[in-house]
Design a protein around this motif. Structure first.
Motif, short mmCIF file in Angstrom:
data_model
loop_
_atom_site.label_atom_id
_atom_site.label_comp_id
_atom_site.label_asym_id
_atom_site.label_seq_id
_atom_site.Cartn_x
_atom_site.Cartn_y
_atom_site.Cartn_z
N SER A 87 0.83 -1.20 0.00
CA SER A 87 0.00 0.00 0.00
C SER A 87 0.87 1.26 0.00
CB SER A 87 -0.94 0.01 1.21
OG SER A 87 -0.20 -0.06 2.42
N HIS A 88 1.98 1.22 0.73
CA HIS A 88 2.91 2.35 0.75
C HIS A 88 3.53 2.54 -0.63
CE1 HIS A 88 6.73 4.46 1.48
NE2 HIS A 88 6.11 5.02 2.51
N SER A 103 -6.69 4.95 -9.53
CA SER A 103 -6.54 4.57 -10.94
C SER A 103 -5.51 3.45 -11.13
CB SER A 103 -6.16 5.78 -11.79
OG SER A 103 -4.84 6.21 -11.49
N LEU A 104 -4.96 2.92 -10.03
CA LEU A 104 -4.01 1.82 -10.09
C LEU A 104 -4.72 0.47 -9.95
CD1 LEU A 104 -1.17 3.16 -7.75
CD2 LEU A 104 -1.47 3.57 -10.19
N LEU A 105 -4.12 -0.54 -10.55
CA LEU A 105 -4.58 -1.93 -10.36
C LEU A 105 -3.35 -2.77 -10.06
CD1 LEU A 105 -7.16 -3.93 -12.41
CD2 LEU A 105 -4.95 -4.95 -11.88
N LEU A 106 -3.37 -3.49 -8.96
CA LEU A 106 -2.24 -4.33 -8.55
C LEU A 106 -2.44 -5.76 -9.02
CD1 LEU A 106 0.35 -4.86 -6.80
CD2 LEU A 106 -1.22 -5.41 -4.93
N ARG A 114 -2.70 -8.70 -1.78
CA ARG A 114 -3.90 -8.11 -2.37
C ARG A 114 -4.85 -7.63 -1.28
NH1 ARG A 114 -3.65 -12.88 -5.64
NH2 ARG A 114 -5.63 -13.63 -4.74
N ALA A 115 -4.99 -8.43 -0.22
CA ALA A 115 -5.89 -8.05 0.86
C ALA A 115 -5.38 -6.81 1.61
CB ALA A 115 -6.06 -9.22 1.84
N GLU A 116 -4.06 -6.72 1.80
CA GLU A 116 -3.48 -5.55 2.48
C GLU A 116 -3.78 -4.27 1.70
OE1 GLU A 116 -0.49 -2.46 3.31
OE2 GLU A 116 -0.46 -3.71 1.51
N VAL A 117 -3.63 -4.33 0.38
CA VAL A 117 -3.90 -3.16 -0.45
C VAL A 117 -5.39 -2.83 -0.44
CG1 VAL A 117 -3.95 -2.36 -2.85
CG2 VAL A 117 -1.88 -3.38 -1.90
N ALA A 119 -7.52 -3.38 1.87
CA ALA A 119 -7.92 -2.88 3.18
C ALA A 119 -7.47 -1.44 3.40
CB ALA A 119 -7.36 -3.77 4.28
N LEU A 120 -6.23 -1.12 3.00
CA LEU A 120 -5.67 0.21 3.27
C LEU A 120 -5.91 1.20 2.14
CD1 LEU A 120 -2.33 -0.70 5.06
CD2 LEU A 120 -4.56 -0.15 6.05
N LEU A 121 -6.16 0.70 0.94
CA LEU A 121 -6.45 1.57 -0.21
C LEU A 121 -7.73 1.05 -0.87
CD1 LEU A 121 -2.86 1.78 -1.78
CD2 LEU A 121 -3.94 3.43 -0.24
N PRO A 122 -8.88 1.32 -0.27
CA PRO A 122 -10.13 0.70 -0.73
C PRO A 122 -10.47 0.97 -2.20
CG PRO A 122 -10.44 1.76 1.41
CD PRO A 122 -9.09 2.17 0.92
N GLY A 123 -9.99 2.06 -2.75
CA GLY A 123 -10.32 2.37 -4.14
C GLY A 123 -9.46 1.65 -5.16
N VAL A 124 -8.39 0.99 -4.71
CA VAL A 124 -7.47 0.32 -5.63
C VAL A 124 -7.95 -1.09 -5.91
CG1 VAL A 124 -5.10 -0.51 -5.95
CG2 VAL A 124 -5.51 1.71 -4.88
N ARG A 125 -8.02 -1.45 -7.17
CA ARG A 125 -8.42 -2.81 -7.55
C ARG A 125 -7.20 -3.73 -7.57
NH1 ARG A 125 -11.50 0.06 -12.35
NH2 ARG A 125 -10.07 1.66 -11.59
N THR A 126 -7.44 -5.00 -7.34
CA THR A 126 -6.36 -5.98 -7.36
C THR A 126 -6.77 -7.17 -8.20
OG1 THR A 126 -7.08 -7.25 -5.42
CG2 THR A 126 -5.71 -5.30 -5.01
#
Length: 354
Positions: A87-88, A103-106, A114-117, A119-126
């Protein structure tokens, strides 16, 4: 598979995603063999105007190996390799590219990452690596503009501008003058319509009303509206078409349902220069009033401040054409917003495509 709508950059994990194995465990100091299907996916994304970055939780020396590999260095922007949380890394990548983190997708093989992102960046898709073919299928058939195909190169040029700015001995305005920035603005030709529609759809930070691609296209095709675009260049190269405005010109008032610019030119005076140019065109055509539709959002605070500085105010009722919008207006008599001193503007005749 998450939606691909609004994705500007796909951020790739390394170990278990871009390649099999763990780079830091290699005794020879090299990198594992990169998966050909993943490189092909990165190239396909680039052809659709979607950037690729790297976020890997690994030893920093892996980043040095990545940047020395010409196949990887040429394909990936803003790589981040460290032991910090993903997330950082994604926040840092978004800041470096000048895009919203949403606007990022991991793409990552690890459910934990994926779960960490999420949880901490709710708008980011994974997505998991096996979801990549579906992501590419979602992009297939979408219109692609020349600016989109060149987007990775434009961001690399932007990085050169940033480095030059860090080395420059003078102040910010002196640097902007040294860059030799030039803008051309005029009526959009048919070939520019796809890029104008793309700006309406993809921009959020410098977008007045959020009209989508289809809404703009319908209004243009119905008649009664005109589409204008702005293009910028400087000593580093061509920014391409960086702004669009949908205008409903009337004898007494010019109304602007959409004013949108690329976030890449934020802070360079392009927004105020394009707005001033539109006001001049309206005044030259005999209009007394300039009006603009605004849908206030958290993302477009910078644009709202610009409108206020330009003398645009809500009327007594404050209502706009839609419940979530307000109409701002100002007289065209008296002084207009000043041109940015460092930006040369070439105003084209109102009937001439830019």
């Amino acid at each position: 598979m998450p939606s691909a709508d609004g994705v500007k950059c796909v951020v790739w994990d390394l170990d278990g995603t871009l390649w099999d194995g763990v780079a830091v465990e290699r005794a020879d100091g090299g990198l594992p063999e990169v998966r050909p299907d993943m490189l092909a996916a990165v190239d396909t994304l680039a052809g659709h105007g979607v950037l690729s970055g790297i976020a890997s939780r690994s030893a920093p020396e892996v980043l040095e190996r990545v940047t020395r590999d010409p196949r990887l260095a040429a394909r990936f922007l803003a790589p981040r390799v460290s032991w910090q949380d993903k997330s950082h890394a994604l926040r840092a990548i978004a800041a470096e590219l000048g895009v919203a983190v949403e606007s990022l997708l991991l793409v990552d093989d690890s459910p934990y990452e994926r779960a960490e992102v999420e949880a901490l960046l709710p708008g980011v898709r994974t997505a998991a690596p096996q979801d990549v073919p579906a992501l590419l299928d979602a992009l297939a058939g979408r219109p692609v503009t020349p600016e989109a195909r060149a987007r990775a190169g434009l961001y690399r040029t932007e990085e050169a501008r940033r480095r030059a700015g860090e080395r420059f001995a003078g102040g910010r305005e002196e640097f902007l003058r040294w860059c030799g920035m030039r803008m051309e603005a005029g009526a959009a030709g048919g070939a520019e319509l796809p890029r104008a529609l793309e700006l309406a759809e993809r921009t959020h930070r410098l977008n007045s009303s959020g009209l989508d691609r289809e809404q703009v296209r319908v209004l243009v095709e119905r008649g009664g509206h005109r589409l204008f675009t702005a293009r910028m260049t400087d000593r580093f190269g061509d920014y391409g078409i960086i702004g669009t405005a949908l205008v409903r010109p009337g004898p007494a008032e010019w109304s602007v349902p959409l004013f949108a610019l690329s976030c890449r030119i934020a802070g360079r005076g392009a927004s105020v220069a394009f707005l001033r140019w539109l006001m001049e065109q309206a005044r030259s055509a005999g209009a007394d009033t300039f009006a603009l539709d605004l849908r206030p959002t958290e993302a477009n605070t910078e644009l709202r401040l610009l409108f206020r500085q330009a003398g645009l105010r809500a009327g007594a009722d404050g209502g706009g054409p839609a419940p979530s919008t307000v109409t701002l207006s100002r007289t065209l008599h008296g002084d207009l917003p000043p041109w940015p001193a460092w930006l040369r503007v070439r105003p084209l005749p109102i009937g001439t495509p830019s």
